[in-house]
Design a protein around this motif. Structure first.
Motif, short mmCIF file in Angstrom:
data_model
loop_
_atom_site.label_atom_id
_atom_site.label_comp_id
_atom_site.label_asym_id
_atom_site.label_seq_id
_atom_site.Cartn_x
_atom_site.Cartn_y
_atom_site.Cartn_z
N GLU A 98 -0.74 8.69 -24.77
CA GLU A 98 -0.75 7.96 -26.05
C GLU A 98 -0.90 8.89 -27.25
OE1 GLU A 98 -2.28 6.82 -23.40
OE2 GLU A 98 -2.22 4.62 -23.33
N TRP A 99 -1.45 10.08 -27.02
CA TRP A 99 -1.75 10.98 -28.15
C TRP A 99 -0.72 12.11 -28.31
CZ3 TRP A 99 -5.20 8.54 -25.06
CH2 TRP A 99 -6.07 7.67 -25.70
N ALA A 100 0.18 12.24 -27.33
CA ALA A 100 1.13 13.37 -27.35
C ALA A 100 2.33 13.05 -28.23
CB ALA A 100 1.60 13.66 -25.92
N ALA B 218 -4.13 16.77 -31.76
CA ALA B 218 -3.78 15.36 -31.70
C ALA B 218 -5.03 14.49 -31.82
CB ALA B 218 -3.05 15.06 -30.40
N LEU B 219 -6.15 15.00 -31.31
CA LEU B 219 -7.44 14.31 -31.39
C LEU B 219 -8.51 15.39 -31.44
CD1 LEU B 219 -8.31 11.22 -31.09
CD2 LEU B 219 -8.80 11.77 -28.71
N PRO B 220 -9.39 15.37 -32.43
CA PRO B 220 -10.45 16.39 -32.46
C PRO B 220 -11.32 16.25 -31.20
CG PRO B 220 -10.41 15.13 -34.51
CD PRO B 220 -9.51 14.42 -33.54
N ALA C 204 -18.33 9.06 -27.96
CA ALA C 204 -18.25 8.73 -26.54
C ALA C 204 -17.93 7.26 -26.31
CB ALA C 204 -19.56 9.09 -25.85
N ASP C 205 -16.78 7.04 -25.69
CA ASP C 205 -16.31 5.71 -25.28
C ASP C 205 -17.00 5.43 -23.95
OD1 ASP C 205 -14.81 3.67 -24.11
OD2 ASP C 205 -12.85 4.55 -24.61
N LEU C 206 -18.11 4.70 -24.03
CA LEU C 206 -19.01 4.63 -22.87
C LEU C 206 -18.36 3.98 -21.65
CD1 LEU C 206 -21.78 5.20 -21.71
CD2 LEU C 206 -22.68 3.21 -22.91
N LEU D 71 -14.86 3.62 -20.81
CA LEU D 71 -13.69 4.31 -20.22
C LEU D 71 -13.83 5.83 -20.16
CD1 LEU D 71 -10.40 2.55 -21.39
CD2 LEU D 71 -11.37 2.67 -19.08
N GLY D 72 -14.30 6.43 -21.25
CA GLY D 72 -14.30 7.90 -21.32
C GLY D 72 -15.47 8.54 -20.58
N VAL D 73 -16.67 8.00 -20.76
CA VAL D 73 -17.88 8.69 -20.29
C VAL D 73 -17.91 8.89 -18.76
CG1 VAL D 73 -20.42 8.55 -20.18
CG2 VAL D 73 -19.22 8.18 -22.35
N PRO D 74 -17.51 7.91 -17.95
CA PRO D 74 -17.50 8.18 -16.49
C PRO D 74 -16.60 9.37 -16.14
CG PRO D 74 -17.32 5.83 -16.90
CD PRO D 74 -17.17 6.51 -18.24
N PHE D 75 -15.48 9.51 -16.88
CA PHE D 75 -14.60 10.67 -16.70
C PHE D 75 -15.32 11.95 -17.12
CE2 PHE D 75 -9.86 9.80 -16.27
CZ PHE D 75 -10.02 8.51 -15.80
N ASN D 76 -15.95 11.91 -18.28
CA ASN D 76 -16.59 13.11 -18.83
C ASN D 76 -17.73 13.60 -17.93
OD1 ASN D 76 -16.09 11.57 -22.00
ND2 ASN D 76 -14.95 13.34 -21.27
N ILE E 179 -7.39 0.89 -23.55
CA ILE E 179 -7.91 2.08 -24.24
C ILE E 179 -7.65 1.95 -25.74
CG2 ILE E 179 -5.77 3.43 -23.84
CD1 ILE E 179 -8.83 5.34 -23.36
N ALA E 180 -8.63 2.31 -26.55
CA ALA E 180 -8.46 2.27 -28.01
C ALA E 180 -7.78 3.56 -28.46
CB ALA E 180 -9.83 2.14 -28.67
N VAL E 181 -6.64 3.42 -29.15
CA VAL E 181 -5.87 4.61 -29.54
C VAL E 181 -6.09 4.94 -31.01
CG1 VAL E 181 -3.57 5.63 -29.69
CG2 VAL E 181 -4.13 4.11 -27.81
N1 LIG Z 1 -10.65 5.55 -26.98
C1 LIG Z 1 -10.56 6.65 -26.22
N2 LIG Z 1 -11.38 6.79 -25.16
C2 LIG Z 1 -11.29 7.89 -24.36
O1 LIG Z 1 -12.08 7.96 -23.40
C3 LIG Z 1 -10.34 8.89 -24.67
C4 LIG Z 1 -9.50 8.71 -25.78
N3 LIG Z 1 -9.62 7.58 -26.54
N4 LIG Z 1 -8.56 9.65 -26.11
C5 LIG Z 1 -8.45 10.88 -25.39
C6 LIG Z 1 -8.96 10.83 -24.02
C7 LIG Z 1 -8.10 10.18 -22.97
N5 LIG Z 1 -9.10 9.67 -22.03
C8 LIG Z 1 -8.90 8.57 -21.20
C9 LIG Z 1 -7.75 7.82 -21.32
C10 LIG Z 1 -7.54 6.72 -20.49
C11 LIG Z 1 -8.50 6.38 -19.54
C12 LIG Z 1 -8.24 5.21 -18.65
O2 LIG Z 1 -7.43 4.36 -18.96
N6 LIG Z 1 -8.89 5.12 -17.51
C13 LIG Z 1 -8.68 4.04 -16.54
C14 LIG Z 1 -7.73 4.42 -15.41
C15 LIG Z 1 -6.87 5.58 -15.70
C16 LIG Z 1 -6.03 6.10 -14.55
O3 LIG Z 1 -6.52 6.22 -13.40
O4 LIG Z 1 -4.86 6.43 -14.79
C17 LIG Z 1 -10.03 3.69 -15.90
O5 LIG Z 1 -10.14 2.56 -15.43
O6 LIG Z 1 -10.91 4.56 -15.86
C18 LIG Z 1 -9.66 7.14 -19.43
C19 LIG Z 1 -9.84 8.23 -20.25
C20 LIG Z 1 -10.42 10.04 -22.49
N7 LIG Z 1 -10.21 10.07 -23.91
#
Ligand SMILES: Nc1nc(=O)c2c([nH]1)NC[C@@H]1CN(c3ccc(C(=O)N[C@@H](CCC(=O)O)C(=O)O)cc3)CN21
Ligand SMILES: O=c1ccn([C@H]2C[C@H](O)[C@@H](COP(=O)(O)O)O2)c(=O)[nH]1
Length: 266
Positions: A82-84, A142-144, A170-172, A174-179, A264-266
């Motif tokens: 979404e950001w590219a 594209a995103l700081p 921190a997007d608690l 969607l993002g935070v579990p990834f981080n 996801i919020a863009v």
């Molecule tokens: N609003 C927002 N939150 C974010 O966490 C975030 C951004 N923007 N912009 C840049 C990156 C991109 N990141 C992302 C983007 C998408 C998902 C997401 O959709 N996760 C889904 C499944 C994704 C998949 O397996 O393909 C999930 O359920 O965790 C998570 C982190 C983290 N970042």
């Protein structure tokens, strides 16, 4: 992962309503901290299914210094699309700052290599730092950076390496579990390369928020019982941080509740 559920509860209870850049709106708190002891298991959320595949590929992509989504897309990871721009470019984002921080003289600094060297040669140093926050290049990103600044700490008695991250935004849900999973992995990889054992990952937050269109998902997640943590096993043969490949990571005993979809919020 009770610590993660506690954060969700904390923001639900104490968060204030705020409009934000994306137009979605959030509940937000300023300042919080959690700690994960990496000896107790791998901190992957169990109250929803997370796809570690995307997390591993994203981390390898940062470490390669790559800032184009091609590698991610070739591996079926679409989280940055979404950001590219139309060529897949994201500009001077994480990979560029971690491995090619530009100096005024035209040279560049590989912060990851430098920090490995400083951990190895001067473990007690208080300067084991990597910064993605480069004010001079924010307008080329594209995103700081959200996970903006991290520091390592060697406990020489225990022989462990810990890492603390400052995450400014921190997007608690969607993002935070990834981080969390990403920095836990990075700490484990760095520990192996520096011949130390993983210690703790300390996660410090600036604006910690739940998007308003994630509230139902958060409530569902909070209704679930956390399960025992999985364990992560790295290929012990790897001696250089850029040698790791996707197949070097083995997750064992992950038994999560079903996934929970959210926009996801863009
Ligand atoms: N609003 C927002 N939150 C974010 O966490 C975030 C951004 N923007 N912009 C840049 C990156 C991109 N990141 C992302 C983007 C998408 C998902 C997401 O959709 N996760 C889904 C499944 C994704 C998949 O397996 O393909 C999930 O359920 O965790 C998570 C982190 C983290 N970042
Ligand atoms: O690794 C990441 C990357 C991004 N986020 C979230 C945090 C915010 O919700 C947005 C970024 O918006 P800003 O207006 O630039 O703060 O992305 C994340 O949680 N983790």
């Amino acid at each position: 992962m009770k610590a993660y559920l506690d954060l969700l509860e904390h923001v639900l209870k104490n968060g204030v309503e705020r409009d934000d850049r994306t137009g979605v709106g959030t509940l937000s708190c300023f300042g919080a901290q959690t700690r994960f002891d990496l000896r107790e298991g791998f901190p992957l959320v169990t109250t929803k299914k997370l796809y570690l595949r995307a997390i591993i590929h994203e981390l390898l992509w940062f470490l390669k210094g790559d800032t184009n989504t091609r590698y991610l897309n070739e591996n079926r990871v679409t989280i940055w699309d979404e950001w590219a721009d139309e060529n897949g470019d994201l500009g001077r984002v994480y990979g560029a700052q971690w491995t090619q921080w530009r100096k005024p003289d035209g040279e560049s600094i590989n912060q990851i290599d430098q920090v490995i060297e400083s951990i190895r040669t001067n473990p007690a140093s208080r300067r084991h730092i990597v910064s993605a926050w480069n004010p001079g290049e924010l307008d080329q990103m594209a995103l700081p950076p959200c996970h903006a600044f991290f520091q390592f700490y060697v406990n020489e008695k225990e022989g462990t390496l810990s890492c603390q991250l400052y995450q400014r935004s921190a997007d608690l849900f969607l993002g935070v579990p990834f981080n969390i999973a990403s920095y836990a992995l990075l700490t484990m990889m760095m520990a192996q390369i520096c011949e130390l054992k993983p210690g703790e990952f300390v996660h410090t937050f600036g604006d910690l928020h739940i998007y308003k269109n994630h509230l139902e998902q958060v409530k569902l997640q909070l209704s679930r019982e956390p399960r025992p943590l999985p364990t992560m096993h790295l290929n012990p043969e790897r001696k250089k941080i850029t040698d790791f490949i996707y197949e070097d990571f083995e997750l064992r005993d992950y038994d999560p509740h079903p996934g929970i979809k959210a926009p996801i919020a863009v």
